[in-house]
Design an enzyme around this catalytic site. Structure first.
Site, PDB file in Angstrom:
ATOM      1  CB  SER A  17     -24.837   6.216 -13.883  1.00  0.00           C
ATOM      2  OG  SER A  17     -24.524   5.380 -12.783  1.00  0.00           O
TER       3      SER A  17
ATOM      4  CG  ASP B  90      -6.619   2.070  -7.591  1.00  0.00           C
ATOM      5  OD1 ASP B  90      -5.943   1.294  -6.891  1.00  0.00           O
ATOM      6  OD2 ASP B  90      -7.014   3.179  -7.194  1.00  0.00           O
TER       7      ASP B  90
ATOM      8  CD  GLU C 201      -3.089  -0.309   0.066  1.00  0.00           C
ATOM      9  OE1 GLU C 201      -3.134   0.034  -1.140  1.00  0.00           O
ATOM     10  OE2 GLU C 201      -3.685  -1.298   0.517  1.00  0.00           O
ATOM     11  CG  HIS C 202      -0.117   4.908   0.535  1.00  0.00           C
ATOM     12  ND1 HIS C 202      -0.530   6.078  -0.055  1.00  0.00           N
ATOM     13  CD2 HIS C 202      -1.152   4.482   1.285  1.00  0.00           C
ATOM     14  CE1 HIS C 202      -1.768   6.357   0.347  1.00  0.00           C
ATOM     15  NE2 HIS C 202      -2.165   5.396   1.163  1.00  0.00           N
ATOM     16  CB  THR C 203       4.365   0.312  -2.737  1.00  0.00           C
ATOM     17  OG1 THR C 203       3.239  -0.478  -3.134  1.00  0.00           O
ATOM     18  CG2 THR C 203       4.682   0.019  -1.289  1.00  0.00           C
TER      19      THR C 203
ATOM     20  CB  SER D  89     -12.912   6.424 -10.008  1.00  0.00           C
ATOM     21  OG  SER D  89     -11.840   6.092  -9.172  1.00  0.00           O
TER      22      SER D  89
ATOM     23  N   GLY E 143     -16.070   5.627  -3.489  1.00  0.00           N
ATOM     24  CA  GLY E 143     -15.231   6.296  -2.493  1.00  0.00           C
ATOM     25  C   GLY E 143     -14.897   5.415  -1.310  1.00  0.00           C
TER      26      GLY E 143
HETATM   27  N1  LIG Z   1     -21.368   3.148 -11.796  1.00  0.00           N
HETATM   28  C1  LIG Z   1     -21.020   4.425 -11.795  1.00  0.00           C
HETATM   29  N2  LIG Z   1     -21.797   5.340 -12.418  1.00  0.00           N
HETATM   30  C2  LIG Z   1     -21.450   6.633 -12.450  1.00  0.00           C
HETATM   31  N3  LIG Z   1     -20.342   7.137 -11.874  1.00  0.00           N
HETATM   32  C3  LIG Z   1     -19.529   6.301 -11.240  1.00  0.00           C
HETATM   33  C4  LIG Z   1     -19.813   4.898 -11.175  1.00  0.00           C
HETATM   34  N4  LIG Z   1     -18.822   4.320 -10.495  1.00  0.00           N
HETATM   35  C5  LIG Z   1     -17.957   5.317 -10.135  1.00  0.00           C
HETATM   36  N5  LIG Z   1     -18.379   6.508 -10.583  1.00  0.00           N
HETATM   37  C6  LIG Z   1     -17.715   7.816 -10.367  1.00  0.00           C
HETATM   38  O1  LIG Z   1     -16.547   7.607  -9.611  1.00  0.00           O
HETATM   39  C7  LIG Z   1     -16.628   8.331  -8.337  1.00  0.00           C
HETATM   40  C8  LIG Z   1     -15.939   7.560  -7.252  1.00  0.00           C
HETATM   41  O2  LIG Z   1     -14.542   7.670  -7.451  1.00  0.00           O
HETATM   42  P1  LIG Z   1     -13.534   7.874  -6.227  1.00  0.00           P
HETATM   43  O3  LIG Z   1     -12.153   7.901  -6.785  1.00  0.00           O
HETATM   44  O4  LIG Z   1     -14.019   9.007  -5.384  1.00  0.00           O
HETATM   45  O5  LIG Z   1     -13.755   6.550  -5.360  1.00  0.00           O
HETATM   46  P2  LIG Z   1     -13.410   5.049  -5.665  1.00  0.00           P
HETATM   47  O6  LIG Z   1     -12.714   4.920  -6.964  1.00  0.00           O
HETATM   48  O7  LIG Z   1     -14.647   4.252  -5.479  1.00  0.00           O
HETATM   49  O8  LIG Z   1     -12.461   4.712  -4.454  1.00  0.00           O
HETATM   50  P3  LIG Z   1     -10.852   4.572  -4.433  1.00  0.00           P
HETATM   51  O9  LIG Z   1     -10.299   5.583  -5.399  1.00  0.00           O
HETATM   52  O10 LIG Z   1     -10.481   4.814  -3.029  1.00  0.00           O
HETATM   53  O11 LIG Z   1     -10.578   3.160  -4.817  1.00  0.00           O
HETATM   54  C9  LIG Z   1     -18.121   8.486  -8.106  1.00  0.00           C
HETATM   55  O12 LIG Z   1     -18.395   9.562  -7.235  1.00  0.00           O
HETATM   56  C10 LIG Z   1     -18.611   8.751  -9.533  1.00  0.00           C
HETATM   57  O13 LIG Z   1     -18.355  10.087  -9.910  1.00  0.00           O
HETATM   58  O1  LIG Z   2      -1.843   2.083  -2.227  1.00  0.00           O
HETATM   59  C1  LIG Z   2      -2.582   3.254  -2.123  1.00  0.00           C
HETATM   60  C2  LIG Z   2      -3.480   3.434  -3.328  1.00  0.00           C
HETATM   61  O2  LIG Z   2      -4.374   4.500  -3.064  1.00  0.00           O
HETATM   62  C3  LIG Z   2      -5.344   4.725  -4.092  1.00  0.00           C
HETATM   63  O3  LIG Z   2      -6.134   3.594  -4.250  1.00  0.00           O
HETATM   64  C4  LIG Z   2      -4.635   5.066  -5.387  1.00  0.00           C
HETATM   65  O4  LIG Z   2      -5.575   5.214  -6.425  1.00  0.00           O
HETATM   66  C5  LIG Z   2      -3.633   3.968  -5.769  1.00  0.00           C
HETATM   67  O5  LIG Z   2      -2.910   4.351  -6.924  1.00  0.00           O
HETATM   68  C6  LIG Z   2      -2.681   3.661  -4.610  1.00  0.00           C
HETATM   69  O6  LIG Z   2      -1.744   4.684  -4.450  1.00  0.00           O
END
Ligand SMILES: Nc1ncnc2c1ncn2[C@@H]1O[C@H](COP(=O)(O)OP(=O)(O)OP(=O)(O)O)[C@@H](O)[C@H]1O
Ligand SMILES: OC[C@H]1O[C@H](O)[C@H](O)[C@@H](O)[C@H]1O
Length: 393
Positions: A70, A175, A36-38, A131, A125
Site C-alpha cells: 500500500s 458503508d 445516522e446510526h439507523t 476500510s 479512521g
Molecule cells: N489504502 C489503504 N491501504 C492500506 N490499508 C488501508 C487503506 N485504506 C484503509 N486501510 C485500512 O483500513 C483502516 C481504517 O479503517 P477504519 O474502519 O479504522 O476507518 P475508516 O473506515 O476510514 O473510517 P469509518 O469506519 O469511520 O468510516 C486503516 O487503518 C487500514 O488498516
Molecule cells: O451511521 C453510523 C455508521 O457508523 C459507521 O460508519 C458504521 O460503519 C456504519 O455501519 C454506520 O452504523
C-alpha cells in the site's frame, strides 16, 4: 491518468515483472448525508459515494501467494493463499485478507495467487469509510479476475460480513453498500432491513457539500459504538411487551414509538431509541423535500440530525460539536452535521458556492481555537461506486 502511470511504476518496482498484466480498479469513500446510526437498526440511510477513494492495481502471479502493498503504509506482506486467518501482525493487510477469507466462505477459492497494490486517498479512521473502500475494491477485483459475477449488492454484504467477522468490527451495511453501489450525482436511499434502494438525484444547485475533518481520530472498535448497538437491542426487548414480533427499531413508525416509549424502562435507552426512530423519519422527510428541490428544508433536517446525535444518541463530542457550531454561523450554510459513526471524524455541511472559501477560513479558525486541532476540508462532488478503470489501465 497520470496517477495510474505512476502507480504502475510503483507496482513494478515493488513486485517486479512488467506492467502488461496489471488491471486497475477503484472504489470510492462515502459520506452519509442523513440517517445516522439507523443501519444496524434496520432503518433508512442516505449516503453518497465520493469522487476520491481507493485505487487497486492487481496482477496474477505464478505461485499460490498473495503479495500486499500500500502506498499509505510502509509494511508490505506476502501471505500464502491457503490457510488465510486474521493475524494482528499483518496490520492493514487483514482487510484484503478478510475478503479472500470471505470469498472462500462462499465457495470461491482463488485459483492462483495475486499481487495487489493499494493507493488510498481517504483519510483513515475519519468516518469516510476507507476500510469499506479497500474491502469492496478487493472483492470486486478478485471476482473480476476469477471470472465470477460482480453483483455489487452481494459484494457489499460479503464485505460487511468480512469486517464483522474477520476484522471484528460490528458495523452495519451502509458503508460497504454506498461504496459498492454509489452513482455519480446521486445519493442512495437505502432501506437497511430489506436492502431495497433507490438512487436519488442530488441536485444541490448553487450549494456544495463540504466535508470537514476534525482530525480527531475515532476508534470504532473501542468506542461506544457497540454499547449503542446493545442499547438499541435493549429497547427492542422492552418494546416487545407491545410488539411481540419486533426484531429491529426500524420496524416501528414514529407514532408506534410515541405510544409505547414508556415501555422502555431505562431513560438513557429510551433516548437512544428515540433518536433512531426520529432519524429514520428524517430520512423519509429528506427524500420528500429533496424531490421538491427544497434545500433549505433539507439543511434544517441535517441540523436536527446532528442535534439528536448530540443530545439523544450522544455520539458527537466536543470536536464535532465545535465544528458544526462554527459552520452554522457562516452565512450561506443551510445545514451542518456529523457524518459516520461519530466520536470524532468528519462533518458534512451544505454551503453556498460563494461562501465556500469564507466557510473554510472561518470554521477552520474557530475550530482550531476551540480545540487546538487543525482541521481539513474537502469540497466534494458525488462519484460512482466500485468499478474497473478499463480505459486508463
Ligand atoms: N489504502 C489503504 N491501504 C492500506 N490499508 C488501508 C487503506 N485504506 C484503509 N486501510 C485500512 O483500513 C483502516 C481504517 O479503517 P477504519 O474502519 O479504522 O476507518 P475508516 O473506515 O476510514 O473510517 P469509518 O469506519 O469511520 O468510516 C486503516 O487503518 C487500514 O488498516
Ligand atoms: O451511521 C453510523 C455508521 O457508523 C459507521 O460508519 C458504521 O460503519 C456504519 O455501519 C454506520 O452504523
Amino acid at each position: 491518468m497520470a496517477q495510474l502511470t505512476e502507480l504502475k511504476k510503483r507496482f513494478v518496482e515493488h513486485f517486479g515483472g512488467d506492467a502488461s498484466g496489471i488491471s486497475a480498479f477503484h472504489a470510492p469513500g462515502r459520506v452519509n448525508l442523513i440517517g445516522e446510526h439507523t443501519d444496524y437498526n434496520g432503518g433508512a440511510v442516505f449516503p453518497a459515494a465520493l469522487t476520491f477513494g481507493t485505487t487497486l492495481l492487481i496482477s496474477p502471479r505464478e505461485d499460490r501467494k498473495l503479495g500486499f502493498a500500500s502506498t499509505n503504509f510502509p509494511v508490505a506482506k506476502e501471505i500464502p493463499l491457503d490457510g488465510i486467518a486474521f493475524n494482528e501482525e499483518d496490520d492493514w493487510a487483514n482487510y484484503p485478507k478478510g475478503i479472500v477469507w470471505e470469498l472462500k466462505h462462499h465457495g470461491i477459492e482463488l485459483t492462483r495467487g495475486y499481487n495487489l497494490l493499494f493507493h488510498g486517498e481517504i483519510p483513515n479512521g475519519a468516518g469516510l469509510s476507507s476500510s469499506a473502500s479497500i474491502e469492496v475494491v478487493t472483492a470486486y477485483a478478485l471476482l473480476t479476475l476469477e471470472g465470477k459475477p460482480t453483483d455489487t449488492v452481494q459484494i457489499a454484504l460479503w464485505s460487511q460480513h468480512a469486517e464483522n467477522e474477520f476484522i471484528g468490527v460490528k458495523c452495519g451495511i451502509m458503508d460497504q453498500f454506498a461504496v459498492a453501489n454509489g452513482r455519480k450525482d446521486h445519493a442512495i436511499h437505502l432501506d437497511c432491513d430489506t436492502l431495497e434502494y433507490e438512487l436519488v438525484p442530488f441536485r444541490s444547485g448553487d450549494y456544495k457539500l463540504v466535508i470537514g475533518n476534525t482530525n480527531k481520530r475515532r476508534g470504532l472498535v473501542d468506542s461506544k459504538y457497540n454499547e449503542r448497538r446493545s442499547q438499541c437491542e435493549q429497547a427492542v426487548r422492552d418494546l416487545r411487551a407491545a410488539f411481540p414480533e419486533l426484531a429491529l427499531l426500524g420496524q416501528l413508525t414514529l407514532q408506534q414509538f410515541e405510544d409505547n416509549a414508556h415501555l422502555i424502562s431505562d431513560e438513557t435507552v429510551r433516548r437512544r431509541a428515540r433518536h433512531v426512530v426520529e432519524e429514520i423519519d428524517r430520512v423519509g422527510r429528506s427524500i420528500e423535500v429533496l424531490n421538491q428541490d427544497d434545500l433549505v428544508a433539507f439543511g434544517l433536517l441535517m441540523n436536527a440530525s446532528h442535534d439528536s446525535l448530540r443530545d439523544l444518541y450522544e455520539v458527537t463530542g466536543p470536536e464535532l460539536d465545535a465544528m458544526v457550531d462554527a459552520a452554522r454561523e457562516v452565512p450561506g450554510v443551510l445545514g451542518s452535521r456529523m457524518t459516520g459513526a461519530g466520536f470524532g471524524g468528519c462533518t458534512v455541511s451544505l454551503v453556498h458556492q460563494h461562501s465556500v472559501d469564507r466557510f473554510i477560513e472561518e470554521v477552520g479558525k474557530k475550530y482550531e481555537s476551540a480545540t487546538g486541532l487543525k482541521p481539513a476540508f474537502y469540497v466534494c462532488d458525488i462519484g460512482d461506486g466500485v468499478g474497473e478503470l478499463k480505459g486508463e489501465a
